[in-house]
Design a protein around this motif. Structure first.
Motif, mmCIF file in Angstrom:
data_model
loop_
_atom_site.group_PDB
_atom_site.id
_atom_site.type_symbol
_atom_site.label_atom_id
_atom_site.label_comp_id
_atom_site.label_asym_id
_atom_site.label_seq_id
_atom_site.Cartn_x
_atom_site.Cartn_y
_atom_site.Cartn_z
ATOM 1 N N ASP A 83 0.327 -4.257 11.758
ATOM 2 C CA ASP A 83 1.749 -3.604 11.753
ATOM 3 C C ASP A 83 1.988 -4.123 12.824
ATOM 4 O OD1 ASP A 83 0.601 -2.216 9.595
ATOM 5 O OD2 ASP A 83 0.603 -0.249 10.768
ATOM 6 N N LEU A 84 1.725 -4.262 14.153
ATOM 7 C CA LEU A 84 2.000 -4.900 15.357
ATOM 8 C C LEU A 84 2.711 -6.378 14.939
ATOM 9 C CD1 LEU A 84 0.494 -4.290 19.266
ATOM 10 C CD2 LEU A 84 2.057 -6.670 18.368
ATOM 11 N N ALA A 85 1.771 -6.985 14.903
ATOM 12 C CA ALA A 85 2.148 -8.030 14.497
ATOM 13 C C ALA A 85 2.722 -8.074 13.457
ATOM 14 C CB ALA A 85 0.854 -8.903 13.418
ATOM 15 N N ALA A 86 3.499 -7.591 12.400
ATOM 16 C CA ALA A 86 4.561 -7.261 11.456
ATOM 17 C C ALA A 86 5.917 -6.998 12.002
ATOM 18 C CB ALA A 86 4.380 -5.856 11.002
ATOM 19 N N TYR A 87 5.918 -6.394 13.290
ATOM 20 C CA TYR A 87 7.076 -6.095 14.309
ATOM 21 C C TYR A 87 6.967 -7.124 14.567
ATOM 22 C CZ TYR A 87 9.063 -1.270 12.356
ATOM 23 O OH TYR A 87 9.485 -1.471 11.831
ATOM 24 N N VAL A 137 10.749 13.406 26.306
ATOM 25 C CA VAL A 137 11.358 11.930 25.950
ATOM 26 C C VAL A 137 11.653 11.974 24.880
ATOM 27 C CG1 VAL A 137 9.647 9.297 25.500
ATOM 28 C CG2 VAL A 137 8.849 11.358 27.376
ATOM 29 N N ARG A 138 12.617 10.844 24.190
ATOM 30 C CA ARG A 138 12.716 11.178 23.048
ATOM 31 C C ARG A 138 12.081 10.543 22.282
ATOM 32 N NH1 ARG A 138 17.332 6.461 21.424
ATOM 33 N NH2 ARG A 138 18.429 6.878 19.333
ATOM 34 N N VAL A 139 12.439 10.697 20.767
ATOM 35 C CA VAL A 139 11.618 10.563 20.225
ATOM 36 C C VAL A 139 12.169 9.962 18.248
ATOM 37 C CG1 VAL A 139 8.987 11.144 18.739
ATOM 38 C CG2 VAL A 139 9.490 12.045 20.652
ATOM 39 N N THR A 140 11.922 8.745 18.002
ATOM 40 C CA THR A 140 12.607 8.217 16.951
ATOM 41 C C THR A 140 11.909 7.701 15.711
ATOM 42 O OG1 THR A 140 12.881 5.707 18.162
ATOM 43 C CG2 THR A 140 14.605 7.548 18.171
ATOM 44 N N ARG A 141 12.028 8.214 14.961
ATOM 45 C CA ARG A 141 11.202 7.536 13.609
ATOM 46 C C ARG A 141 11.701 6.234 13.065
ATOM 47 N NH1 ARG A 141 7.185 6.157 10.734
ATOM 48 N NH2 ARG A 141 7.223 7.380 8.830
ATOM 49 N N ILE A 142 10.800 4.860 13.146
ATOM 50 C CA ILE A 142 11.890 4.335 11.678
ATOM 51 C C ILE A 142 12.189 4.305 10.902
ATOM 52 C CG2 ILE A 142 10.562 2.215 12.745
ATOM 53 C CD1 ILE A 142 8.607 2.232 10.061
ATOM 54 N N ALA A 143 14.091 3.717 9.983
ATOM 55 C CA ALA A 143 14.518 4.016 9.439
ATOM 56 C C ALA A 143 13.815 3.650 8.034
ATOM 57 C CB ALA A 143 16.036 3.752 9.608
ATOM 58 N N SER A 144 14.351 4.462 7.122
ATOM 59 C CA SER A 144 14.329 4.204 6.207
ATOM 60 C C SER A 144 14.390 2.193 5.518
ATOM 61 C CB SER A 144 14.678 4.991 4.495
ATOM 62 O OG SER A 144 16.136 4.670 4.424
ATOM 63 N N GLY A 145 13.647 2.045 4.331
ATOM 64 C CA GLY A 145 13.885 0.722 4.138
ATOM 65 C C GLY A 145 12.628 0.252 4.005
ATOM 66 N N CYS A 158 2.541 -5.666 4.783
ATOM 67 C CA CYS A 158 3.012 -6.796 3.258
ATOM 68 C C CYS A 158 4.467 -6.674 3.393
ATOM 69 C CB CYS A 158 2.553 -5.874 2.363
ATOM 70 S SG CYS A 158 0.651 -5.298 3.183
ATOM 71 N N ILE A 159 5.665 -6.150 4.884
ATOM 72 C CA ILE A 159 6.740 -6.537 4.817
ATOM 73 C C ILE A 159 7.518 -7.057 4.748
ATOM 74 C CG2 ILE A 159 8.761 -4.634 5.069
ATOM 75 C CD1 ILE A 159 7.507 -2.538 4.492
ATOM 76 N N ASP A 160 8.515 -7.406 4.232
ATOM 77 C CA ASP A 160 9.063 -9.256 5.257
ATOM 78 C C ASP A 160 9.911 -8.773 5.874
ATOM 79 O OD1 ASP A 160 11.332 -7.414 2.959
ATOM 80 O OD2 ASP A 160 12.268 -9.053 4.300
ATOM 81 N N GLU A 161 9.681 -9.501 6.878
ATOM 82 C CA GLU A 161 10.630 -9.090 8.294
ATOM 83 C C GLU A 161 12.334 -8.543 8.761
ATOM 84 O OE1 GLU A 161 8.039 -12.737 8.815
ATOM 85 O OE2 GLU A 161 9.058 -12.393 7.173
ATOM 86 N N ILE A 201 8.888 5.609 19.827
ATOM 87 C CA ILE A 201 9.288 4.715 18.414
ATOM 88 C C ILE A 201 8.230 5.042 17.327
ATOM 89 C CG2 ILE A 201 10.594 3.103 16.807
ATOM 90 C CD1 ILE A 201 11.848 1.687 18.963
ATOM 91 N N ILE A 202 8.542 6.135 16.201
ATOM 92 C CA ILE A 202 7.089 6.055 15.460
ATOM 93 C C ILE A 202 7.559 5.242 14.535
ATOM 94 C CG2 ILE A 202 5.430 7.390 14.550
ATOM 95 C CD1 ILE A 202 6.610 10.084 16.011
ATOM 96 N N ALA A 203 5.993 4.015 14.481
ATOM 97 C CA ALA A 203 6.403 3.394 13.001
ATOM 98 C C ALA A 203 4.791 3.271 12.650
ATOM 99 C CB ALA A 203 6.723 2.092 13.574
ATOM 100 N N THR A 204 4.467 4.613 12.252
ATOM 101 C CA THR A 204 3.774 4.249 11.194
ATOM 102 C C THR A 204 3.860 4.737 9.676
ATOM 103 O OG1 THR A 204 4.133 7.023 11.535
ATOM 104 C CG2 THR A 204 2.165 6.179 12.314
ATOM 105 N N ASN A 205 3.080 4.008 8.870
ATOM 106 C CA ASN A 205 3.366 3.807 7.477
ATOM 107 C C ASN A 205 3.948 5.109 7.359
ATOM 108 O OD1 ASN A 205 2.837 1.198 7.395
ATOM 109 N ND2 ASN A 205 0.190 2.529 7.415
ATOM 110 N N SER A 206 5.302 5.216 5.463
ATOM 111 C CA SER A 206 5.668 5.820 4.769
ATOM 112 C C SER A 206 4.749 6.356 3.520
ATOM 113 C CB SER A 206 6.930 6.105 3.898
ATOM 114 O OG SER A 206 7.662 5.388 4.740
#
Length: 199
Positions: free
Chosen positions: A91-95, A166-174, A183-186, A141-146
């Motif tokens: 997942d790190l590599a994907a980002y 500390v500010r906590v955010t979650r990656i948006a939908s998409g 497996c998701i495109d850039e 930023i929490i970028a765990t799988n959906s």
């Protein structure tokens, strides 16, 4: 009745035990390896052994690396006050492929899943909290799988970190529900990052 001799069957069995490799793929790979020049097979075998012996966890973010600190954590140009939490090194590599994220990472090496007996102590959560105490972190930023496990992990992390200020955010939908980040495109990953929301 076995179709092939012992060494071929053994090779097929070992390859089939790898994730994502079925019986037919294992058979194709086995025959490909057998038909390769001996020098190439020896290089492949040596690279597998070398990776197993030399690859370890980065002492900062726990991604896989062959050094004490990975290239991302060692880069002084990165924003070390922003940490993106991901489930695994893929997942790190994907980002990183997006080329747009400027912060650093924290790799959990899994997600909370009570159904299969994985609890908070079985992933790198304690290490994340230690990083927050030791450093001046502004955002996580929490970028765990959906997936159900990814969402459970995100909520658990949010509840642990919010009281610290500390500010906590979650990656948006998409990112589709049930989809794996690797497996998701850039473009989709970038939209998810830019549209992250407060938890």
């Amino acid at each position: 009745m076995q179709l092939y001799s012992g060494p071929i069957n053994k090779l097929i069995d070992e390859l089939a035990a790898l994730p994502g490799i079925g019986e037919k793929s294992a058979q194709r790979l086995a025959f490909h390896l057998i038909n390769m020049p001996k020098a190439k097979v020896e290089r492949l075998a040596a690279s597998i052994v070398e990776a197993k012996e030399k690859v370890c966890y980065c002492r900062e973010c726990y991604t896989l690396t062959d050094k004490d600190i990975c290239p991302v954590c060692a880069n002084e140009k990165r924003d070390h006050t922003t940490i993106m939490v991901v489930e695994n090194s893929r997942d790190l590599a994907a980002y990183e492929k997006t080329g747009k994220y400027e912060g650093v990472y924290h790799v959990l090496h899994g997600a909370i899943s009570p159904m299969i007996g994985i609890g908070p102590n079985d992933i790198k959560l304690k290490e994340l909290l230690e990083r927050l105490k030791a450093n001046d972190i502004k955002e996580v930023i929490i970028a765990t799988n959906s997936s159900l496990e990814g969402e459970t992990t995100a909520m658990y992390i949010s509840k642990l970190i919010k009281p610290t200020g500390v500010r906590v955010t979650r990656i948006a939908s998409g990112v589709p529900v049930g989809g794996d980040l690797e497996c998701i495109d850039e473009v989709t990953l970038l939209r998810a990052l830019e549209g992250r929301t407060e938890l």
